[in-house]
Write a protein that holds these residues in place. Structure first.
Motif, PDB file in Angstrom:
ATOM      1  N   GLY A  41       0.820  -1.231   0.106  1.00 18.79           N
ATOM      2  CA  GLY A  41       0.022  -0.293   0.352  1.00 18.79           C
ATOM      3  C   GLY A  41       0.459   1.448   0.190  1.00 18.79           C
ATOM      4  N   VAL A  42       0.466   2.702  -0.051  1.00 21.97           N
ATOM      5  CA  VAL A  42       1.127   4.073  -0.845  1.00 21.97           C
ATOM      6  C   VAL A  42       1.179   3.960   1.076  1.00 21.97           C
ATOM      7  CG1 VAL A  42       0.365   5.995  -1.498  1.00 21.97           C
ATOM      8  CG2 VAL A  42      -0.495   4.280  -1.893  1.00 21.97           C
ATOM      9  N   HIS A  43       0.758   4.142   2.382  1.00 23.30           N
ATOM     10  CA  HIS A  43       1.219   4.648   3.214  1.00 23.30           C
ATOM     11  C   HIS A  43       1.560   3.665   4.847  1.00 23.30           C
ATOM     12  CE1 HIS A  43       0.069   8.202   1.821  1.00 23.30           C
ATOM     13  NE2 HIS A  43      -0.984   8.054   1.336  1.00 23.30           N
ATOM     14  N   ASP A  44       1.805   3.651   5.758  1.00 22.01           N
ATOM     15  CA  ASP A  44       1.998   2.795   7.346  1.00 22.01           C
ATOM     16  C   ASP A  44       2.614   1.329   6.134  1.00 22.01           C
ATOM     17  OD1 ASP A  44       2.390   1.987   9.557  1.00 22.01           O
ATOM     18  OD2 ASP A  44       0.105   2.208   9.773  1.00 22.01           O
ATOM     19  N   HIS A  45       3.762   1.279   5.977  1.00 22.88           N
ATOM     20  CA  HIS A  45       4.078  -0.042   5.617  1.00 22.88           C
ATOM     21  C   HIS A  45       4.066  -0.961   6.726  1.00 22.88           C
ATOM     22  CE1 HIS A  45       5.491   1.135   1.165  1.00 22.88           C
ATOM     23  NE2 HIS A  45       4.363   1.217   1.363  1.00 22.88           N
ATOM     24  N   ARG A  46       5.251  -0.304   7.503  1.00 23.07           N
ATOM     25  CA  ARG A  46       5.539  -0.839   8.888  1.00 23.07           C
ATOM     26  C   ARG A  46       4.057  -1.189   9.387  1.00 23.07           C
ATOM     27  NH1 ARG A  46       8.027   0.987  14.257  1.00 23.07           N
ATOM     28  NH2 ARG A  46       6.191   1.825  14.532  1.00 23.07           N
ATOM     29  N   ARG A  51       0.662  -5.597  10.905  1.00 20.38           N
ATOM     30  CA  ARG A  51      -1.474  -6.371  10.440  1.00 20.38           C
ATOM     31  C   ARG A  51      -0.711  -7.325  10.539  1.00 20.38           C
ATOM     32  NH1 ARG A  51      -2.158  -1.266  10.519  1.00 20.38           N
ATOM     33  NH2 ARG A  51      -2.721  -0.604   8.029  1.00 20.38           N
ATOM     34  N   PHE A  52      -0.149  -7.726   9.059  1.00 21.03           N
ATOM     35  CA  PHE A  52      -0.631  -8.816   8.455  1.00 21.03           C
ATOM     36  C   PHE A  52       0.418 -10.523   9.087  1.00 21.03           C
ATOM     37  CE2 PHE A  52       2.240 -12.446   5.850  1.00 21.03           C
ATOM     38  CZ  PHE A  52       1.917 -12.840   5.211  1.00 21.03           C
ATOM     39  N   VAL A  53       1.486 -10.577   9.860  1.00 24.71           N
ATOM     40  CA  VAL A  53       1.868 -11.171  10.662  1.00 24.71           C
ATOM     41  C   VAL A  53       0.859 -11.339  11.494  1.00 24.71           C
ATOM     42  CG1 VAL A  53       3.755 -11.791  11.815  1.00 24.71           C
ATOM     43  CG2 VAL A  53       4.407 -10.682  10.664  1.00 24.71           C
ATOM     44  N   GLU A  54       0.338  -9.735  12.670  1.00 26.44           N
ATOM     45  CA  GLU A  54      -0.470 -10.892  13.394  1.00 26.44           C
ATOM     46  C   GLU A  54      -1.585 -11.619  12.876  1.00 26.44           C
ATOM     47  OE1 GLU A  54      -1.384  -6.517  15.333  1.00 26.44           O
ATOM     48  OE2 GLU A  54      -0.034  -6.162  16.209  1.00 26.44           O
ATOM     49  N   ARG A  55      -2.682 -11.457  12.058  1.00 28.05           N
ATOM     50  CA  ARG A  55      -2.877 -11.977  11.350  1.00 28.05           C
ATOM     51  C   ARG A  55      -3.199 -13.356  10.927  1.00 28.05           C
ATOM     52  NH1 ARG A  55      -7.975  -9.539   9.478  1.00 28.05           N
ATOM     53  NH2 ARG A  55      -8.400 -11.666   9.392  1.00 28.05           N
ATOM     54  N   THR A 136      -3.628 -19.369   0.846  1.00 27.49           N
ATOM     55  CA  THR A 136      -3.184 -18.689   1.686  1.00 27.49           C
ATOM     56  C   THR A 136      -1.875 -18.602   0.817  1.00 27.49           C
ATOM     57  OG1 THR A 136      -1.917 -20.847   2.929  1.00 27.49           O
ATOM     58  CG2 THR A 136      -3.763 -19.115   3.827  1.00 27.49           C
ATOM     59  N   THR A 137      -1.846 -18.936  -0.492  1.00 28.43           N
ATOM     60  CA  THR A 137      -0.563 -19.452  -1.035  1.00 28.43           C
ATOM     61  C   THR A 137      -0.075 -18.278  -1.269  1.00 28.43           C
ATOM     62  OG1 THR A 137      -1.938 -20.518  -2.893  1.00 28.43           O
ATOM     63  CG2 THR A 137       0.431 -20.072  -3.443  1.00 28.43           C
ATOM     64  N   VAL A 138      -0.233 -16.811  -1.857  1.00 29.42           N
ATOM     65  CA  VAL A 138       0.781 -15.341  -1.337  1.00 29.42           C
ATOM     66  C   VAL A 138       0.750 -15.193  -0.313  1.00 29.42           C
ATOM     67  CG1 VAL A 138       0.762 -13.304  -1.931  1.00 29.42           C
ATOM     68  CG2 VAL A 138      -0.578 -14.780  -3.223  1.00 29.42           C
ATOM     69  N   ALA A 139       0.006 -15.091   0.838  1.00 30.80           N
ATOM     70  CA  ALA A 139       0.062 -14.919   2.390  1.00 30.80           C
ATOM     71  C   ALA A 139       1.596 -15.600   2.390  1.00 30.80           C
ATOM     72  CB  ALA A 139      -0.734 -15.279   2.926  1.00 30.80           C
ATOM     73  N   ASN A 140       1.741 -17.693   2.484  1.00 31.39           N
ATOM     74  CA  ASN A 140       2.771 -18.504   2.732  1.00 31.39           C
ATOM     75  C   ASN A 140       3.866 -18.004   2.095  1.00 31.39           C
ATOM     76  OD1 ASN A 140       0.964 -19.492   4.903  1.00 31.39           O
ATOM     77  ND2 ASN A 140       0.884 -21.480   3.085  1.00 31.39           N
ATOM     78  N   LEU A 141       3.845 -17.088   0.546  1.00 37.49           N
ATOM     79  CA  LEU A 141       5.577 -16.801  -0.095  1.00 37.49           C
ATOM     80  C   LEU A 141       5.625 -15.331   0.486  1.00 37.49           C
ATOM     81  CD1 LEU A 141       4.079 -17.253  -4.043  1.00 37.49           C
ATOM     82  CD2 LEU A 141       6.101 -18.483  -2.413  1.00 37.49           C
ATOM     83  N   ILE A 142       4.580 -14.762   1.047  1.00 39.95           N
ATOM     84  CA  ILE A 142       5.483 -13.464   2.118  1.00 39.95           C
ATOM     85  C   ILE A 142       5.888 -14.113   3.259  1.00 39.95           C
ATOM     86  CG2 ILE A 142       4.750 -11.831   3.105  1.00 39.95           C
ATOM     87  CD1 ILE A 142       2.365 -11.320   0.581  1.00 39.95           C
ATOM     88  N   GLY A 201      -4.013  -6.772   3.220  1.00 41.94           N
ATOM     89  CA  GLY A 201      -4.215  -5.972   2.866  1.00 41.94           C
ATOM     90  C   GLY A 201      -2.010  -5.827   2.197  1.00 41.94           C
ATOM     91  N   VAL A 202      -2.170  -7.265   1.803  1.00 37.64           N
ATOM     92  CA  VAL A 202      -1.129  -6.690   1.212  1.00 37.64           C
ATOM     93  C   VAL A 202      -1.352  -7.722  -0.386  1.00 37.64           C
ATOM     94  CG1 VAL A 202       1.239  -8.169   1.262  1.00 37.64           C
ATOM     95  CG2 VAL A 202      -0.087  -7.035   3.556  1.00 37.64           C
TER      96      VAL A 202
END
Length: 238
Positions: A41-46, A51-55, A136-142, A201-202
């Protein structure tokens, strides 16, 4: 499997993170090393990555419960439950060593997500439907990149070996499983799989084949025997 214990462990890790912010700081240090195909996304990358890891971690207990229910419906609970138990034991290993930081649960969450992804692939191949309707394919790649190539590859190898040992073609050839397949065929086709990464959001700017080609690979001389800080040495016990 006692997923209540997993939920309690994850909730404690979330409370720890709310007070310490350790996960957010670790992820901020990794932002510049992320593959350019990973779009935050454009803002607040961290914030997006945190939030991605938390979820990603938080979703594990519900995912394991759902997988166990469907395996019971298909008549292969005896084969699937031990696989799901591996994921639960990996989380509990963290708790036994008093390591409750959320960042330190990422590898356990990755192992759980990859186990279900592998089981899903076999369900699709033999039954025409996923074990649970979540992509979960993309989430697992990340998550794979966040853990580090060498360590994540070792987790992948452990998952592939465990699933191959317990879920071979003979299991899906059983009369009870074939009856379940016919039952599925009579049901209306479900909606497209929701993407976990997109929900969090990723996204990826490239297709999966291109991403796999672009991710760095360890060289023949690379020493990856030491896991990254977000990983756990508990993997070697499995």
């Amino acid at each position: 499997m006692n997923t209540l214990a997993l939920r309690d462990l994850i909730q404690r890790a979330q409370r720890e993170e709310a007070g310490s912010g350790d996960l957010a700081r670790q992820l901020e240090a990794q932002l510049l090393r992320l593959h350019p195909a990973i779009q935050l996304g454009v803002h607040d990358h961290r914030g997006v990555l945190t939030r991605f890891v938390e979820r990603y971690v938080e979703q594990v207990p519900a995912m394991l419960d759902a997988a166990a229910r469907v395996a019971g419906d298909a008549g292969i609970e005896a084969q699937v439950q031990p696989l799901l138990a591996i994921a639960g034991e990996f989380f509990i290993d963290h708790d036994a060593t008093d390591r409750r930081a959320l960042a330190e649960l990422l590898d356990a969450a990755y192992l759980a997500h990859r186990l279900v992804e592998e089981i899903n692939d076999r369900y699709i191949a033999h039954l025409g439907r996923p074990l649970i309707p979540l992509d979960t394919t993309v989430a697992n790649l990340i998550a794979h990149q966040l853990l580090g190539e060498g360590y994540a590859n070792r987790l992948d190898q452990a998952v592939a070996a465990a699933v191959a040992e317990r879920l071979d073609a003979e299991v899906f050839a059983r009369a009870s499983v074939q009856a379940y397949r016919l039952q599925l065929e009579l049901q209306e086709a479900g909606a497209d799989w929701p993407s976990l990464a997109r929900q969090l959001g990723v996204t990826l700017a490239l297709n999966l084949a291109e991403l796999a080609e672009g991710l760095p690979r360890p060289s023949a001389t690379e020493d990856d025997s030491t896991p990254p800080t977000t990983g756990s040495s508990a993997y070697r016990a499995h």
